[in-house]
Scaffold this active site. Structure first.
Site, short mmCIF file in Angstrom:
data_model
loop_
_atom_site.label_atom_id
_atom_site.label_comp_id
_atom_site.label_asym_id
_atom_site.label_seq_id
_atom_site.Cartn_x
_atom_site.Cartn_y
_atom_site.Cartn_z
N ASP A 240 0.86 -1.18 0.00
CA ASP A 240 0.00 0.00 0.00
C ASP A 240 0.91 1.24 0.00
OD1 ASP A 240 -3.08 0.86 1.01
OD2 ASP A 240 -1.47 2.27 1.54
N GLU A 283 -4.68 2.29 -4.27
CA GLU A 283 -3.23 2.45 -4.14
C GLU A 283 -2.61 1.19 -3.54
OE1 GLU A 283 -5.25 3.16 -1.96
OE2 GLU A 283 -4.45 3.75 -0.04
N1 LIG Z 1 -4.74 9.72 -7.97
C1 LIG Z 1 -5.35 8.59 -7.62
N2 LIG Z 1 -5.74 8.42 -6.32
C2 LIG Z 1 -6.33 7.29 -5.94
C3 LIG Z 1 -6.58 6.26 -6.89
N3 LIG Z 1 -7.18 5.24 -6.21
C4 LIG Z 1 -7.29 5.63 -4.91
N4 LIG Z 1 -6.79 6.86 -4.75
C5 LIG Z 1 -6.69 7.65 -3.53
O1 LIG Z 1 -5.79 7.04 -2.64
C6 LIG Z 1 -6.01 7.60 -1.35
C7 LIG Z 1 -5.76 6.53 -0.29
O2 LIG Z 1 -5.69 7.15 0.93
P1 LIG Z 1 -5.67 6.41 2.33
O3 LIG Z 1 -6.34 5.07 2.17
O4 LIG Z 1 -6.28 7.33 3.33
O5 LIG Z 1 -4.21 6.12 2.65
P2 LIG Z 1 -2.87 6.96 2.59
O6 LIG Z 1 -3.05 8.45 2.47
O7 LIG Z 1 -2.06 6.35 1.49
O8 LIG Z 1 -2.24 6.68 3.98
P3 LIG Z 1 -1.52 5.40 4.47
O9 LIG Z 1 -1.97 4.23 3.61
O10 LIG Z 1 -1.94 5.23 5.88
O11 LIG Z 1 -0.06 5.64 4.30
C8 LIG Z 1 -7.44 8.14 -1.34
O12 LIG Z 1 -7.38 9.54 -1.26
C9 LIG Z 1 -7.96 7.72 -2.72
O13 LIG Z 1 -8.83 8.71 -3.26
C10 LIG Z 1 -6.18 6.48 -8.25
O14 LIG Z 1 -6.36 5.64 -9.15
N5 LIG Z 1 -5.57 7.65 -8.56
#
Ligand SMILES: Nc1nc2c(ncn2[C@@H]2O[C@H](COP(=O)(O)OP(=O)(O)OP(=O)(O)O)[C@@H](O)[C@H]2O)c(=O)[nH]1
Length: 395
Positions: A240, A283
């Site tokens: 992740d 992600e």
């Molecule tokens: N740009 C983009 N963002 C995405 C995509 N899929 C998911 N996201 C974003 O990924 C983010 C994931 O955030 P969190 O699950 O809060 O996790 P994080 O900020 O990575 O924090 P930690 O995992 O705790 O390190 C969310 O804001 C989603 O909107 C994508 O295909 N493109």
């Protein structure tokens, strides 16, 4: 310039090059059909001159040139519809005139049959128009039959010539039908493999998508459970991206997408033959390591983590690099363990990797866990000596 082509091509060379290029690169059924038609018409010029049918020889010269011109014009999308219509008119007109002039036994009516598949596979006209066109061809065919059998044709060829002509026309029509079918079959195959690729790959990263990776994971687990299979171990690695929400929030989703693509490339660069990598969620990335036990899998995970960390991005106008890192949860799938459970164990380990500061690898408990996470015993370790995530302050 490719070897084999003259550096400065003029006249015939340039036309030939454009023809071959349009055939190879255009790759369209109709372009190939037109090139074939030009060649067949050119062959008829020789045949008609030898038989003394000068009028039809001239007709064929014009038709052959027309087809060559259309093959070139077909490279421009705006000319395609006109070319297709012109080709259709030429086939019908030529078949009718030649059949009327030399009689039914000359076999020119066969060419009308070519119109049916050509009309039906055309992408440039609505379905109703195709059916109307086919009906018109059938009526013309029958009408020509009636007209040709009302009396002797205007030009009577000697019996041997007529038979040779009919056999030539039958052979040419059948060959073109076979050629058109082969080209159409290839187009269908290409479209099918394109669709399959679209259905199995993640469009943003080009990695396997969740659905296809889950199918492959089920296959691997089935092999693990199969006593006759040589597969002795399967490790599951769930990654992740760290602080990805902050990347999106601070730099926008385009940069977020760029980070995902960069991380995908980094992970791909560290994959071994036979390992499987895919985008599991937004992600999240899932890696399957067949034939790999936990100690070796941990080394793979460390390598992937380091590869991702090395890909910090320099954004336009930014003075500092945008750090990128990934945390991993790792487990070894147990025989008989369902996929969801193996992934849940990797996810629990991933959670601990995040809690321990991110940018690190954590191993799951080896015991198959059926309890909810809150009642689990304290996990034995997360890699405390792994390097800290860039910008841990955002945690
Ligand atoms: N740009 C983009 N963002 C995405 C995509 N899929 C998911 N996201 C974003 O990924 C983010 C994931 O955030 P969190 O699950 O809060 O996790 P994080 O900020 O990575 O924090 P930690 O995992 O705790 O390190 C969310 O804001 C989603 O909107 C994508 O295909 N493109």
């Amino acid at each position: 310039m490719r070897a084999g082509w003259p550096d400065r091509s003029h006249g015939l060379g340039r036309v030939m090059r454009a023809l071959v290029t349009s055939l190879l690169q255009g790759g369209r059924l109709i372009v190939s059909g037109m090139l074939m038609a030009a060649v067949v018409h050119a062959a008829f010029v020789v045949l008609f001159l030898a038989a003394g049918v000068t009028g039809l020889a001239v007709f064929n010269v014009i038709s052959s040139l027309l087809y060559l011109l259309m093959t070139l014009l077909m490279r421009q999308p705006r000319w395609r519809r006109l070319c297709e219509a012109m080709a259709g008119i030429e086939v019908v007109l030529h078949a009718c005139v030649a059949c009327y002039w030399l009689g039914w036994d000359s076999g020119f009516h066969y060419y009308l049959l070519l119109m049916l598949p050509t009309l039906m596979v055309s992408t440039l006209m609505p379905r109703r128009t195709k059916w109307l066109g086919c009906a018109a061809c059938v009526l013309l065919y029958l009408g020509l039959d009636l007209l040709s059998h009302r009396g002797p044709p205007p030009q009577v060829l000697p019996g041997g010539w007529l038979q040779a002509l009919r056999m030539f026309n039958a052979a040419a029509t059948l060959t073109m039908l076979a050629g058109l079918s082969a080209i159409y079959y290839n187009l269908v195959l290409r479209a099918e493999s394109g669709l399959r690729e679209m259905a199995s790959l993640d469009p943003l990263t080009g990695l396997l998508n969740r659905r296809s990776l889950a199918e492959l994971a089920h296959d691997q687990l089935a092999r693990l459970n199969d006593a006759s299979s040589p597969l002795s171990a399967l490790s599951v690695l769930l990654g992740d991206v760290d602080h990805f929400k902050a990347v999106n929030d601070q730099h926008g989703h385009e940069v977020g997408d760029l980070v995902l693509r960069t991380i995908s490339q980094a992970l791909q660069s560290g994959m071994r033959q036979g390992d499987l990598l895919g985008r599991w969620g937004g992600e999240e990335f899932l890696v399957l390591l067949p034939g790999t036990e936990l100690p070796a899998a941990r080394m793979v995970a460390e390598r992937l983590r380091a590869l991702v960390q090395a890909r910090s991005l320099r954004l336009p106008g930014a003075a500092t690099l945008l750090p990128v890192s990934i945390s991993f949860g790792l487990c070894q799938a147990q025989p008989g363990e369902p996929l969801a459970q193996a992934i849940a164990r990797a996810d629990q380990a991933l959670y601990r990797a995040k809690q321990a500061g991110r940018n690190r690898v954590a191993l799951a408990d080896q015991v198959i866990d059926t309890q909810p996470p809150s009642t689990l015993p304290p996990q034995d370790w997360a890699e405390q000596d792994a390097p800290s995530a860039e910008g841990d302050g955002r945690a």
